[in-house]
Write a protein that holds these residues in place. Structure first.
Motif, PDB file in Angstrom:
ATOM      1  N   ARG B 407      -0.047  20.551  -8.523  1.00  0.00           N
ATOM      2  CA  ARG B 407      -0.353  21.833  -9.151  1.00  0.00           C
ATOM      3  C   ARG B 407      -0.268  22.966  -8.126  1.00  0.00           C
ATOM      4  NH1 ARG B 407      -5.221  24.311 -10.841  1.00  0.00           N
ATOM      5  NH2 ARG B 407      -6.276  22.859  -9.490  1.00  0.00           N
ATOM      6  N   LEU B 408      -0.815  22.703  -6.957  1.00  0.00           N
ATOM      7  CA  LEU B 408      -0.814  23.735  -5.912  1.00  0.00           C
ATOM      8  C   LEU B 408       0.613  24.087  -5.499  1.00  0.00           C
ATOM      9  CD1 LEU B 408      -3.798  22.606  -3.636  1.00  0.00           C
ATOM     10  CD2 LEU B 408      -3.590  24.760  -4.870  1.00  0.00           C
ATOM     11  N   SER B 409       1.440  23.071  -5.316  1.00  0.00           N
ATOM     12  CA  SER B 409       2.827  23.323  -4.865  1.00  0.00           C
ATOM     13  C   SER B 409       3.623  24.083  -5.899  1.00  0.00           C
ATOM     14  CB  SER B 409       3.508  22.008  -4.510  1.00  0.00           C
ATOM     15  OG  SER B 409       3.758  21.271  -5.661  1.00  0.00           O
ATOM     16  N   SER B 410       3.292  23.769  -7.165  1.00  0.00           N
ATOM     17  CA  SER B 410       3.987  24.491  -8.244  1.00  0.00           C
ATOM     18  C   SER B 410       3.590  25.959  -8.196  1.00  0.00           C
ATOM     19  CB  SER B 410       3.607  23.846  -9.581  1.00  0.00           C
ATOM     20  OG  SER B 410       3.578  24.740 -10.595  1.00  0.00           O
ATOM     21  N   ASN B 411       2.332  26.207  -7.970  1.00  0.00           N
ATOM     22  CA  ASN B 411       1.851  27.594  -7.832  1.00  0.00           C
ATOM     23  C   ASN B 411       2.535  28.278  -6.647  1.00  0.00           C
ATOM     24  OD1 ASN B 411       0.160  27.228  -9.893  1.00  0.00           O
ATOM     25  ND2 ASN B 411      -1.777  27.319  -8.728  1.00  0.00           N
ATOM     26  N   LEU B 412       2.507  27.452  -5.608  1.00  0.00           N
ATOM     27  CA  LEU B 412       3.117  27.965  -4.367  1.00  0.00           C
ATOM     28  C   LEU B 412       4.573  28.333  -4.596  1.00  0.00           C
ATOM     29  CD1 LEU B 412       1.880  28.240  -1.564  1.00  0.00           C
ATOM     30  CD2 LEU B 412       2.930  26.071  -0.944  1.00  0.00           C
ATOM     31  N   LEU B 418      11.589  33.258  -1.941  1.00  0.00           N
ATOM     32  CA  LEU B 418      12.935  32.770  -2.183  1.00  0.00           C
ATOM     33  C   LEU B 418      13.323  32.928  -3.639  1.00  0.00           C
ATOM     34  CD1 LEU B 418      12.947  29.583   0.113  1.00  0.00           C
ATOM     35  CD2 LEU B 418      13.950  31.818   0.579  1.00  0.00           C
ATOM     36  N   LYS B 419      12.307  32.665  -4.502  1.00  0.00           N
ATOM     37  CA  LYS B 419      12.554  32.817  -5.941  1.00  0.00           C
ATOM     38  C   LYS B 419      12.964  34.238  -6.281  1.00  0.00           C
ATOM     39  CE  LYS B 419      11.101  29.101  -8.425  1.00  0.00           C
ATOM     40  NZ  LYS B 419      11.743  28.452  -9.531  1.00  0.00           N
ATOM     41  N   VAL B 420      12.255  35.214  -5.628  1.00  0.00           N
ATOM     42  CA  VAL B 420      12.544  36.636  -5.844  1.00  0.00           C
ATOM     43  C   VAL B 420      13.961  36.953  -5.330  1.00  0.00           C
ATOM     44  CG1 VAL B 420      11.746  39.000  -5.380  1.00  0.00           C
ATOM     45  CG2 VAL B 420      10.078  37.150  -5.602  1.00  0.00           C
ATOM     46  N   LEU B 421      14.255  36.390  -4.199  1.00  0.00           N
ATOM     47  CA  LEU B 421      15.574  36.609  -3.593  1.00  0.00           C
ATOM     48  C   LEU B 421      16.653  36.092  -4.497  1.00  0.00           C
ATOM     49  CD1 LEU B 421      14.842  35.706   0.162  1.00  0.00           C
ATOM     50  CD2 LEU B 421      14.875  37.944  -0.901  1.00  0.00           C
ATOM     51  N   ALA B 422      16.313  34.927  -5.144  1.00  0.00           N
ATOM     52  CA  ALA B 422      17.309  34.323  -6.028  1.00  0.00           C
ATOM     53  C   ALA B 422      17.684  35.267  -7.153  1.00  0.00           C
ATOM     54  CB  ALA B 422      16.768  33.024  -6.604  1.00  0.00           C
ATOM     55  N   ARG B 423      16.683  36.097  -7.490  1.00  0.00           N
ATOM     56  CA  ARG B 423      16.992  37.042  -8.571  1.00  0.00           C
ATOM     57  C   ARG B 423      17.727  38.265  -8.056  1.00  0.00           C
ATOM     58  NH1 ARG B 423      11.635  38.619 -10.661  1.00  0.00           N
ATOM     59  NH2 ARG B 423      10.602  37.106  -9.374  1.00  0.00           N
ATOM     60  N   GLY B 424      18.199  38.301  -6.747  1.00  0.00           N
ATOM     61  CA  GLY B 424      19.050  39.358  -6.235  1.00  0.00           C
ATOM     62  C   GLY B 424      18.382  40.294  -5.259  1.00  0.00           C
ATOM     63  N   TYR B 425      17.092  40.090  -5.046  1.00  0.00           N
ATOM     64  CA  TYR B 425      16.431  40.904  -4.029  1.00  0.00           C
ATOM     65  C   TYR B 425      16.719  40.382  -2.659  1.00  0.00           C
ATOM     66  CZ  TYR B 425      13.757  42.805  -7.951  1.00  0.00           C
ATOM     67  OH  TYR B 425      13.393  43.368  -9.104  1.00  0.00           O
ATOM     68  N   SER B 426      16.533  41.209  -1.611  1.00  0.00           N
ATOM     69  CA  SER B 426      16.725  40.765  -0.221  1.00  0.00           C
ATOM     70  C   SER B 426      15.576  41.234   0.629  1.00  0.00           C
ATOM     71  CB  SER B 426      18.009  41.367   0.367  1.00  0.00           C
ATOM     72  OG  SER B 426      19.105  40.857  -0.304  1.00  0.00           O
ATOM     73  N   LEU B 427      15.358  40.465   1.691  1.00  0.00           N
ATOM     74  CA  LEU B 427      14.317  40.811   2.648  1.00  0.00           C
ATOM     75  C   LEU B 427      14.959  41.487   3.837  1.00  0.00           C
ATOM     76  CD1 LEU B 427      12.003  37.721   2.977  1.00  0.00           C
ATOM     77  CD2 LEU B 427      11.283  40.001   2.373  1.00  0.00           C
ATOM     78  N   VAL B 428      14.301  42.564   4.298  1.00  0.00           N
ATOM     79  CA  VAL B 428      14.809  43.220   5.505  1.00  0.00           C
ATOM     80  C   VAL B 428      13.732  43.099   6.587  1.00  0.00           C
ATOM     81  CG1 VAL B 428      15.572  45.415   6.481  1.00  0.00           C
ATOM     82  CG2 VAL B 428      16.099  44.827   4.086  1.00  0.00           C
TER      83      VAL B 428
END
Lengths: 78, 467
Positions: B407-412, B418-428
């Motif tokens: 459960r914790l890992s799923s939350n994590l 990375l999930k956000v990045l997958a949707r096209g965002y990038s980290l600077v």
């Protein structure tokens, strides 16, 4: 004669009755019982002798001329 | 002579004369010859020839006079000397302290009467007086008889009895005990009477160990009570503590027994130091002596029975006691013998004890073993239980942890950039120190930056900063 006087038939019979009652009680020790038995047998013998000897002695009580009581054997026709 | 003949009737002479005259009987009557009644001595012919009458003539005249004068009378008196011969007529004497009168009650009258007196009764008779000429007796011919209260003797007896009773002479508390097996028995009685004969005869058949001492005395008649008292004095002077006195006489009439209703005698018996047994008359006779004595025997025979026990009774009792004595001791001996036998039996083989001990030991060890087995089994059981509970607990805990971790890992995972990045965002981030660039001011112109899209990274240089 003295012993005969001291011997009271009725008391002897009473003592004998007491001894028999005691002996019929289980708690009396055998050595005591044997002593009592001896006494009982002696009492029976004495009582029987007493019965054998017992007889009526008839006397007559009067006074002599001087007014002194006079006890003599009686001769009454029966 | 005439007035001598009439002397007993002096008082009645006038009455008789008047009676005769009144009834119209005159001196001419053949029954009453001339000169039958005389006024005085001078009227009697000296020779007596003219005036004399025969005995029969005289008694006839007298009888008629009496019957005329006293046709029917009621007379009170005490009865004595009753005699009833075969004819069935009853003859008795009616008396008072000073006089007595003969009476006859014929069978018919007696049969009709509900009451007939006994000796000593005070009665009233109804009837006609008459002269019985063959005997010259005056008698009353009774046709009815009634009791007059109680007889005089009865009254005297009851008066004395009540008086002495009130004084306490008869009280049970005053009675002395009669000794069993007395040393001496003083018998106060007539030496020739039936009482002493009966007493001795009865005593001979019983267990007598006493001296029986007869104190001879009169037992009836005037002064007999004083003789009895004297005999008591004499006996008492000789008596010891285990002696007894018997006062006795045989049956008789009430008058015969009267000696034993003497007050002086009663008081002497009461004061006597020696116990007194009375036996007076028959069973039905009660005298004052009976009431005051320490014991009343109904008869002389009964007195002997009371004083002397039955010989057979004691002989039987002794035999019986002897049997019981021997039996009880024999039983005791037998009992002991059995006990000893029993002990000997048990003592015979010591192996018995050994065997018994061994059996006990076996038993004990068996029980010990069984107990131990049970204990071990129980402990095993406990251990098993603990083990199973432990295992179960650990497994449980592990699976719980696994679940939580998942459960914790799923939350994590949901929170991962990375999930956000997958949707096209990038980290600077700054290349220099790796810090994430959250606003433009963090960056200087010309600074090296790293851009991290979902896959791979881009190194670049900042050209212009717009704030």
């Amino acid at each position: 004669m003295e012993e005969e006087k001291a011997f009271r038939f009725k008391e002897a019979v009473k003592e004998l009755e007491t001894i028999v009652r005691e002996l019929e009680d289980d708690t009396v020790d055998l050595d005591v019982a044997l002593k009592k038995y001896e006494r009982g047998i002696r009492l029976i013998r004495m009582c029987n002798e007493y019965l054998d000897k017992a007889e009526l002695r008839l006397k007559e009580l009067t006074q002599d001329e001087g007014g002194v009581p006079l006890l003599k054997d009686a001769q009454l026709e029966e | 002579m005439g007035n001598v003949i009439f002397a007993p009737f002096e008082v009645h002479k006038q009455g008789l004369r008047e009676c005769v005259i009144n009834m119209g009987i005159n001196s001419n009557n053949t029954l009453f010859p001339d000169g039958f009644f005389v006024e005085d001595k001078e009227d009697v012919d000296e020779s007596g020839l003219l005036a004399s009458v025969s005995v029969s003539e005289f008694l006839n005249g007298l009888r008629d006079l009496i019957e005329e004068e006293f046709p029917y009378v009621a007379i009170r008196g005490e009865v004595s000397s009753i005699s009833i011969p075969r004819s069935g007529h009853a003859y008795f004497i009616l008396k008072d302290p000073d006089a007595q009168l003969k009476a006859v009650m014929f069978q018919g009258a007696r049969n009709r009467s509900r009451f007939f007196p006994k000796e000593g009764d005070e009665i009233i008779v109804f009837g006609r007086p008459s002269l019985y000429r063959p005997r010259g007796d005056l008698q009353v011919i009774v046709d009815r008889v009634l009791p007059y209260g109680e007889g005089r003797l009865e009254r005297l007896f009851n008066e004395l009895k009540d008086r002495l009773d009130r004084e306490g002479l008869f009280s049970q508390g005053a009675k002395r005990p009669i000794p069993e097996f007395p040393d001496r028995v003083f018998v106060i009685t007539s030496p020739t009477g039936a009482a002493i004969r009966d007493f001795i005869k009865t005593a001979r058949g019983r267990l007598v160990t006493s001296d029986v001492i007869v104190c001879p005395t009169r037992v009836q008649g005037d002064g007999a009570d004083r003789e009895v008292i004297f005999a008591i004095d004499l006996a008492e002077s000789m008596a010891g503590p285990n002696d007894v006195l018997v006062i006795t006489r045989g049956g008789g009439s009430r008058e015969d027994l009267w000696t034993f209703n003497s007050e002086a005698l009663a008081r002497r018996i009461y004061s006597c130091k020696v116990p007194v047994v009375s036996a007076v008359g028959h069973e039905i006779d009660f005298t004052i002596v009976d009431f005051v004595s320490d014991l009343r025997a109904p008869t002389p025979t009964a007195a002997a029975q009371v004083l002397f026990p039955s010989r057979e009774e004691y002989e039987d009792a002794l035999i019986h006691l002897g049997e019981r004595l021997t039996r009880s001791v024999s039983y005791k001996i037998m009992e002991r013998r059995h006990a000893i036998k029993d002990l000997a039996h048990r003592l015979r083989d010591p192996k018995t004890y050994l065997y018994e001990s061994r059996v006990t030991l076996d038993d004990l060890s068996y029980r010990l073993e069984r107990r131990l087995t049970t204990l071990i089994a129980h402990e095993k059981e406990c251990l098993k239980d603990l083990d199973s509970r432990l295992t179960f607990g650990v497994v449980n805990k592990l699976s719980l942890s696994k679940y939580n971790l998942k459960r914790l890992s799923s939350n994590l995972e949901a929170l991962s950039p990375l999930k956000v990045l997958a949707r096209g965002y990038s980290l600077v981030s700054r290349h220099e120190d790796g810090a994430i660039v959250k606003e433009a001011s963090m960056v200087r112109v010309g600074e090296r930056l790293v851009i991290r899209p979902a896959k791979g990274h881009i190194k670049c240089i900042a050209e212009e900063i717009v704030e």
